[in-house]
Design a protein around this motif. Structure first.
Motif, PDB file in Angstrom:
ATOM      1  N   GLU A  76       0.826  -1.209   0.000  1.00 43.57           N
ATOM      2  CA  GLU A  76       0.000   0.000   0.000  1.00 43.57           C
ATOM      3  C   GLU A  76       0.866   1.268   0.000  1.00 43.57           C
ATOM      4  N   THR A  77       2.150   1.153   0.393  1.00 43.59           N
ATOM      5  CA  THR A  77       3.014   2.345   0.459  1.00 43.59           C
ATOM      6  C   THR A  77       3.718   2.568  -0.872  1.00 43.59           C
ATOM      7  N   VAL A  78       4.654   1.691  -1.201  1.00 46.24           N
ATOM      8  CA  VAL A  78       5.402   1.741  -2.465  1.00 46.24           C
ATOM      9  C   VAL A  78       5.644   0.299  -2.900  1.00 46.24           C
ATOM     10  N   GLY A  95      21.918  -1.196  -6.080  1.00 45.96           N
ATOM     11  CA  GLY A  95      23.134  -0.408  -5.905  1.00 45.96           C
ATOM     12  C   GLY A  95      23.131   0.238  -4.528  1.00 45.96           C
ATOM     13  N   ARG A  96      22.702  -0.557  -3.529  1.00 43.63           N
ATOM     14  CA  ARG A  96      22.476  -0.009  -2.184  1.00 43.63           C
ATOM     15  C   ARG A  96      23.645  -0.311  -1.249  1.00 43.63           C
ATOM     16  N   PRO A  97      24.053   0.677  -0.415  1.00 46.30           N
ATOM     17  CA  PRO A  97      25.117   0.397   0.556  1.00 46.30           C
ATOM     18  C   PRO A  97      24.684  -0.744   1.477  1.00 46.30           C
ATOM     19  N   VAL A 151      11.417  -6.483   7.124  1.00 44.04           N
ATOM     20  CA  VAL A 151      10.888  -7.834   6.915  1.00 44.04           C
ATOM     21  C   VAL A 151       9.369  -7.765   6.869  1.00 44.04           C
ATOM     22  N   HIS A 152       8.789  -8.327   5.801  1.00 44.34           N
ATOM     23  CA  HIS A 152       7.334  -8.332   5.626  1.00 44.34           C
ATOM     24  C   HIS A 152       6.785  -9.715   5.941  1.00 44.34           C
ATOM     25  N   VAL A 153       5.735  -9.760   6.745  1.00 43.34           N
ATOM     26  CA  VAL A 153       5.080 -11.038   7.061  1.00 43.34           C
ATOM     27  C   VAL A 153       3.570 -10.875   6.903  1.00 43.34           C
ATOM     28  N   ASP A 208      20.878  -5.920  16.685  1.00 44.22           N
ATOM     29  CA  ASP A 208      20.119  -6.860  17.514  1.00 44.22           C
ATOM     30  C   ASP A 208      18.617  -6.549  17.480  1.00 44.22           C
ATOM     31  N   THR A 209      18.235  -5.745  16.468  1.00 39.66           N
ATOM     32  CA  THR A 209      16.819  -5.434  16.271  1.00 39.66           C
ATOM     33  C   THR A 209      16.428  -5.784  14.836  1.00 39.66           C
ATOM     34  N   VAL A 210      15.119  -5.839  14.600  1.00 40.74           N
ATOM     35  CA  VAL A 210      14.626  -6.053  13.228  1.00 40.74           C
ATOM     36  C   VAL A 210      13.447  -5.112  12.985  1.00 40.74           C
ATOM     37  N   ILE A 253       9.994  -4.749  11.137  1.00 43.33           N
ATOM     38  CA  ILE A 253       9.038  -5.750  10.645  1.00 43.33           C
ATOM     39  C   ILE A 253       7.689  -5.090  10.400  1.00 43.33           C
ATOM     40  N   ARG A 254       7.001  -5.544   9.317  1.00 47.92           N
ATOM     41  CA  ARG A 254       5.663  -4.991   9.098  1.00 47.92           C
ATOM     42  C   ARG A 254       4.750  -5.981   8.372  1.00 47.92           C
ATOM     43  N   VAL A 255       3.442  -5.764   8.524  1.00 42.89           N
ATOM     44  CA  VAL A 255       2.400  -6.554   7.855  1.00 42.89           C
ATOM     45  C   VAL A 255       1.698  -5.621   6.878  1.00 42.89           C
ATOM     46  N   GLU A 311       6.369   5.727   2.077  1.00 48.49           N
ATOM     47  CA  GLU A 311       6.779   4.521   2.784  1.00 48.49           C
ATOM     48  C   GLU A 311       6.183   4.458   4.191  1.00 48.49           C
ATOM     49  N   SER A 312       6.308   3.288   4.794  1.00 47.68           N
ATOM     50  CA  SER A 312       5.765   3.084   6.140  1.00 47.68           C
ATOM     51  C   SER A 312       6.456   3.996   7.152  1.00 47.68           C
ATOM     52  N   SER A 313       5.716   4.339   8.198  1.00 52.82           N
ATOM     53  CA  SER A 313       6.326   4.995   9.359  1.00 52.82           C
ATOM     54  C   SER A 313       7.171   3.954  10.067  1.00 52.82           C
ATOM     55  N   ILE A 314       8.389   4.331  10.468  1.00 54.76           N
ATOM     56  CA  ILE A 314       9.231   3.382  11.216  1.00 54.76           C
ATOM     57  C   ILE A 314       9.277   3.832  12.671  1.00 54.76           C
ATOM     58  N   VAL A 315       8.808   2.942  13.544  1.00 56.17           N
ATOM     59  CA  VAL A 315       8.694   3.240  14.964  1.00 56.17           C
ATOM     60  C   VAL A 315       9.539   2.242  15.741  1.00 56.17           C
ATOM     61  N   LEU A 374      11.441   6.796  13.906  1.00 52.19           N
ATOM     62  CA  LEU A 374      12.704   6.855  13.158  1.00 52.19           C
ATOM     63  C   LEU A 374      12.495   7.430  11.763  1.00 52.19           C
ATOM     64  N   ARG A 375      11.312   7.192  11.187  1.00 51.99           N
ATOM     65  CA  ARG A 375      10.999   7.738   9.859  1.00 51.99           C
ATOM     66  C   ARG A 375       9.506   8.050   9.820  1.00 51.99           C
ATOM     67  N   ALA A 376       9.154   9.284   9.437  1.00 50.71           N
ATOM     68  CA  ALA A 376       7.748   9.636   9.242  1.00 50.71           C
ATOM     69  C   ALA A 376       7.243   8.893   8.015  1.00 50.71           C
ATOM     70  N   GLN A 411      19.210   6.962  15.443  1.00 51.09           N
ATOM     71  CA  GLN A 411      19.183   7.194  14.003  1.00 51.09           C
ATOM     72  C   GLN A 411      18.889   5.894  13.267  1.00 51.09           C
ATOM     73  N   SER A 412      18.051   5.983  12.246  1.00 49.71           N
ATOM     74  CA  SER A 412      17.829   4.834  11.382  1.00 49.71           C
ATOM     75  C   SER A 412      18.992   4.783  10.397  1.00 49.71           C
ATOM     76  N   PRO A 413      19.687   3.649  10.294  1.00 45.41           N
ATOM     77  CA  PRO A 413      20.909   3.616   9.487  1.00 45.41           C
ATOM     78  C   PRO A 413      20.692   3.931   8.016  1.00 45.41           C
ATOM     79  N   GLY A 414      19.489   3.752   7.506  1.00 42.70           N
ATOM     80  CA  GLY A 414      19.299   3.922   6.058  1.00 42.70           C
ATOM     81  C   GLY A 414      18.805   5.290   5.625  1.00 42.70           C
ATOM     82  N   GLN A 415      18.766   6.260   6.533  1.00 42.95           N
ATOM     83  CA  GLN A 415      18.176   7.549   6.178  1.00 42.95           C
ATOM     84  C   GLN A 415      19.202   8.430   5.480  1.00 42.95           C
TER      85      GLN A 415
END
Ligand code: TXA
Ligand code: MG
Length: 323
Positions: free
Chosen positions: A34-36, A57-59, A66-68, A117-119, A121-123, A181-185, A195-197, A223-227
């Motif tokens: 539903e996001t992208v 071509g991503r660092p 992870v989608h479930v 040590d975190t993941v 995850i979203r549905v 994209e999804s909000s990252i909490v 972490l990301r609106a 900080q979210s490492p991918g921002q």
């Protein structure tokens, strides 16, 4: 990897089954959420995940979401504090990613978690994503299906334009109806930070959590490492909060006061509608700039309320100096 034959899969039971089989065999399938559009691979298969990084071509230090199919599956991989359960129950399926402590024996590739040590995850809610996750019956890691740093795709046509020949298949489906994209909490010690609106507004997260939430630019927020600073970049330059139009510019408007706009994200000034249009209009404006010789896309001011927070975040990165 260029030169791969990319299959276009129909949005029916056969297409879904084929997509699940390709992912099972270690392949890469672009699928709608539903996001992208996401670029999906088996989250337990490091070789497949390495191929995702290569195709984008991503660092490689950026962890993936992870989608479930549902909360029960998510519990195989992550530990849910009470507040995380509350958020998942309120917003899943939907555009919310939760960053939670990994469960031991999770089985996910280290490349997905980038050794953290975190993941995340979203549905997802999109019916085709739900059908694919149900058919695959396992965790699918998926970044947005665009080359790293460029505009995220909200239709199969966008993915075709960017990734054809680099991935195994693209699911042809209805467009992504949220559009950002999804909000990252992150939930740490039962404490929530953003972490990301994204597609679930800060106002909604505050209401359900009952907490005062630290924002992405707050020094207290991890900080979210991918921002990346420069992201979502069109080829043309971008100028924000434009209330006038200069020579060599075309205007992407918002609200009723943008009469000179080549396109208007939402003539009525609705941030939900603007989010749904954002990435496809940025692409259209970029094509217009190329064909008219305009150097810059000027963009009208957009309020920070509701999905405006996520839209302004994406636009700030689209306007940032390119690396
Ligand atoms: O809406 C979305 O979230 C889309 C669709 C396809 O689901 N996916 C998406 O993925 O936007 P991507 O890879 O473009 O963004 C993932 C973000 C990155 O900023 C990454 O750093 C962050 O999630 N992330 C992933 N795991 C994390 C973790 N353990 N801690 C903090 N941030 C994490
Ligand atoms: Mg992305």
């Amino acid at each position: 990897m260029a030169g791969l034959k990319t299959e276009i899969l129909p949005d029916d039971a056969d297409g879904i089954e084929k997509a699940a089989r390709i992912i099972c065999a270690g392949g890469l399938v672009a699928f709608p959420t539903e996001t992208v559009y996401g670029l999906g691979a088996d989250a337990r298969n490091s070789t497949a995940i390495a191929t995702v990084y290569a195709a984008k071509g991503r660092p490689a230090f950026n962890p993936l979401i992870v989608h479930v199919a549902n909360l029960a599956q998510a519990k195989h991989f992550a530990r849910f504090a009470p507040i995380a359960l509350k958020l998942a129950t309120a917003f899943w399926p939907g555009p919310l990613s939760l960053v939670l402590p990994l469960k031991s024996g999770h089985g996910l590739s280290d490349l997905v978690t980038a050794g953290l040590d975190t993941v995340a995850i979203r549905v997802p809610k999109h019916p085709s994503a739900q059908a694919l996750l149900t058919a695959f019956n396992g965790p699918i890691a998926a970044p947005s299906a665009n080359p790293s740093g460029r505009i995220s795709p909200t239709s199969a046509a966008h993915v075709k334009a960017d990734m054809y020949g680099k991935i195994d298949a693209i699911m042809q489906s209805s467009p992504c109806f949220v559009g950002v994209e999804s909000s990252i909490v992150k939930v740490h010690d039962n404490q929530v930070s953003l972490l990301r609106a994204g597609g679930i507004s800060l106002e909604q997260i505050r209401l359900v959590s009952g907490q005062d939430i630290a924002l992405p630019d707050d020094p207290k927020t991890p900080q979210s490492p991918g921002q990346l600073h420069s992201h979502y970049a069109p080829n043309a330059k971008v100028r924000l909060n434009a209330t006038t139009l200069n020579g060599h510019e075309i205007l992407l408007g918002f609200g009723p006061d943008s009469p000179k706009a080549a396109l208007n994200l939402s003539p009525e000034g609705d941030t939900t509608e603007a989010a749904a249009n954002l990435f496809s209009y940025l692409r259209k404006m970029d094509h217009m700039a190329a064909s008219t010789g305009a150097k810059t896309i000027a963009i009208s001011p957009i309020p920070m309320s509701d999905l405006g927070l996520a839209i302004n975040d994406r636009l700030k990165r689209a306007a940032a100096p390119r690396v």
